[in-house]
Design an enzyme around this catalytic site. Structure first.
Site, PDB file in Angstrom:
ATOM      1  N   LYS A  47       0.860  -1.192   0.000  1.00  0.00           N
ATOM      2  CA  LYS A  47       0.000   0.000   0.000  1.00  0.00           C
ATOM      3  C   LYS A  47       0.890   1.234   0.000  1.00  0.00           C
ATOM      4  O   LYS A  47       1.838   1.320   0.809  1.00  0.00           O
ATOM      5  CB  LYS A  47      -0.868  -0.037   1.260  1.00  0.00           C
ATOM      6  CG  LYS A  47      -2.184   0.711   1.185  1.00  0.00           C
ATOM      7  CD  LYS A  47      -2.989   0.395   2.457  1.00  0.00           C
ATOM      8  CE  LYS A  47      -4.297   1.092   2.500  1.00  0.00           C
ATOM      9  NZ  LYS A  47      -4.949   0.933   3.818  1.00  0.00           N
TER      10      LYS A  47
HETATM   11  O1  G3P Z   1      -7.642   1.823   5.872  1.00  0.00           O
HETATM   12  C1  G3P Z   1      -8.081   3.049   5.448  1.00  0.00           C
HETATM   13  C2  G3P Z   1      -9.447   3.466   5.898  1.00  0.00           C
HETATM   14  O2  G3P Z   1     -10.396   2.486   5.750  1.00  0.00           O
HETATM   15  C3  G3P Z   1      -9.508   4.326   7.115  1.00  0.00           C
HETATM   16  O3  G3P Z   1     -10.805   4.514   7.614  1.00  0.00           O
HETATM   17  O4  G3P Z   1     -12.399   5.258   9.344  1.00  0.00           O
HETATM   18  O5  G3P Z   1      -9.946   5.742   9.619  1.00  0.00           O
HETATM   19  O6  G3P Z   1     -11.294   6.954   7.932  1.00  0.00           O
HETATM   20  P1  G3P Z   1     -11.120   5.679   8.688  1.00  0.00           P
END
Ligand code: G3P
Length: 217
Positions: A83
């Site tokens: 990633k």
């Molecule tokens: O892994 C990336 C993503 O899904 C992060 O989510 O909830 O931290 O914005 P969030």
């Protein structure tokens, strides 16, 4: 539509993998930090729980170190997807690693032009962050819609991996738009199984069944 677990909690991933309904895992540096464990160990353990891609994110911001980190991470297991962040160095790393046959997930995508250039860099996955756009008053779904439309015009092979998914309605809308993958925290995946009318209906069925005195087996 594929379902990925967005977590670095091995216990939770194991439980969800046991359903047979999960297609992969995504992690990020914040999730690894939350696990309190060494990244290489956690990624190796997660990779043993699924045959699907497991995203492991580089933390360098310069191209050379990103490439070294990416090559180190991909050697952990055959199902690692490296990633990288959606920066110029990240996309250069994406192009180089993709040309070497490594699947790359380009993360922190907040605009359709960013997604377009990630596809041109050979990304296996693009991760548009819906919830974080919603958080600042923009509609994350508009981004998913634009990316799905652009990718289908040009038949890019890059899969749209909806990220920052916060609730089942996000999942519903992504599915209606044809996003290839949704990565979800375990709480959102568990919520997909549930509906109060299912609980109430089952309770009534079982109460009526008990009155019959029968048993199927
Ligand atoms: O892994 C990336 C993503 O899904 C992060 O989510 O909830 O931290 O914005 P969030």
């Amino acid at each position: 539509m594929k379902f990925f677990v967005d977590s670095a909690d091995v216990g939770e991933i194991k439980a969800l993998a046991g359903t047979g309904l999960m297609d992969g895992v995504t992690t990020n540096p914040s999730l690894i930090a939350k696990s309190g464990r060494r990244m290489s160990e956690v990624i190796a353990e997660i990779c043993s729980l699924t045959d699907g891609p497991v995203s492991a994110e580089v933390t360098a911001t310069d191209l050379d170190t990103m490439l070294r980190e990416g090559r180190y991470l991909r050697d952990i297991a055959p199902n690692v997807a490296v990633k990288v962040p959606l920066t110029e160095a990240g996309l250069r790393a994406c192009k180089a690693l993709s040309d070497e046959g490594t699947p790359v997930n380009v993360t922190l995508c907040f605009s359709a032009p960013q997604a377009l250039i990630a596809a041109k860099a050979g990304a296996a996955f693009i991760s548009p962050f819906m919830g974080r756009l919603d958080d600042i008053g923009q509609d994350g779904l508009d981004l998913i819609r634009d990316v799905v439309t652009i990718y289908s015009h040009y038949k890019f092979r890059t899969e749209v991996l909806a990220a920052s998914v916060r609730h089942p309605v996000h999942v519903l809308h992504c599915a209606k738009l044809g996003a290839h993958v949704a990565t979800m925290p375990p709480s959102v995946i568990k919520a997909l199984f549930r509906h109060p009318l299912t609980d109430r209906g089952l309770e009534a069925f079982l109460a009526d069944w008990a009155k019959t005195g029968q048993s199927i087996l």
